[in-house]
Design a protein around this motif. Sequence first.
Motif, short mmCIF file in Angstrom:
data_model
loop_
_atom_site.label_atom_id
_atom_site.label_comp_id
_atom_site.label_asym_id
_atom_site.label_seq_id
_atom_site.Cartn_x
_atom_site.Cartn_y
_atom_site.Cartn_z
N PHE A 41 62.43 12.02 5.92
CA PHE A 41 61.80 11.69 7.20
C PHE A 41 60.30 11.90 7.13
O PHE A 41 59.53 11.05 7.58
CB PHE A 41 62.41 12.55 8.31
CG PHE A 41 61.72 12.36 9.63
CD1 PHE A 41 62.01 11.28 10.43
CD2 PHE A 41 60.73 13.24 10.04
CE1 PHE A 41 61.36 11.08 11.64
CE2 PHE A 41 60.08 13.06 11.25
CZ PHE A 41 60.39 11.98 12.04
N ARG A 45 57.29 9.40 8.13
CA ARG A 45 56.50 9.70 9.34
C ARG A 45 55.90 11.10 9.23
O ARG A 45 56.37 12.03 9.88
CB ARG A 45 57.39 9.60 10.57
CG ARG A 45 58.00 8.25 10.75
CD ARG A 45 58.79 8.17 12.04
NE ARG A 45 58.57 6.86 12.60
CZ ARG A 45 57.83 6.61 13.67
NH1 ARG A 45 57.26 7.58 14.31
NH2 ARG A 45 57.68 5.40 14.11
N SER A 48 54.89 13.03 12.58
CA SER A 48 55.86 13.21 13.66
C SER A 48 56.31 14.65 13.76
O SER A 48 56.33 15.39 12.78
CB SER A 48 57.07 12.32 13.44
OG SER A 48 56.69 10.96 13.51
N ARG A 51 60.85 16.75 17.70
CA ARG A 51 61.72 15.87 18.50
C ARG A 51 62.11 14.62 17.72
O ARG A 51 63.24 14.16 17.81
CB ARG A 51 61.06 15.49 19.81
CG ARG A 51 60.95 16.67 20.76
CD ARG A 51 60.31 16.24 22.07
NE ARG A 51 60.01 17.40 22.88
CZ ARG A 51 60.73 17.75 23.93
NH1 ARG A 51 61.76 17.04 24.30
NH2 ARG A 51 60.39 18.82 24.62
N TYR A 52 61.19 14.08 16.96
CA TYR A 52 61.51 12.92 16.14
C TYR A 52 62.45 13.30 15.00
O TYR A 52 63.34 12.53 14.63
CB TYR A 52 60.24 12.28 15.58
CG TYR A 52 59.48 11.50 16.61
CD1 TYR A 52 59.88 10.21 16.96
CD2 TYR A 52 58.38 12.05 17.25
CE1 TYR A 52 59.18 9.49 17.92
CE2 TYR A 52 57.68 11.33 18.21
CZ TYR A 52 58.09 10.05 18.53
OH TYR A 52 57.40 9.35 19.48
N GLY A 55 65.97 13.53 16.42
CA GLY A 55 66.50 12.18 16.60
C GLY A 55 66.91 11.55 15.28
O GLY A 55 67.97 10.92 15.19
N PHE A 56 66.11 11.74 14.26
CA PHE A 56 66.42 11.22 12.93
C PHE A 56 67.72 11.82 12.40
O PHE A 56 68.59 11.12 11.89
CB PHE A 56 65.25 11.55 11.98
CG PHE A 56 65.48 11.17 10.55
CD1 PHE A 56 65.33 9.86 10.14
CD2 PHE A 56 65.81 12.12 9.61
CE1 PHE A 56 65.52 9.51 8.82
CE2 PHE A 56 66.00 11.79 8.29
CZ PHE A 56 65.86 10.48 7.88
#
Length: 64
Positions: A41, A45, A48, A51-52, A55-56
């Motif tokens: 991840f 990103r 990021s 929170r991202y 979600g990932f």
Amino acid sequence: ELAVILGVHRNTLQLYMKHHGIQRKYSELTNTKIDALIQEFKKRRPDSGIRYIIGFLCRHGICV
């Protein structure tokens, strides 16, 4: 939370889940697997935040 959304008592929800063979389970993950997913991840990103990342992980079947 699901029981509240459905408007039933949590014991009723648990009874129906048991009756229909629905279990609430946690994934068995190693630190190595989690580290690999987060590194993947962060490569995509790097700016990021948490929170991202959450979600990932959820999109990969790991809800935290």
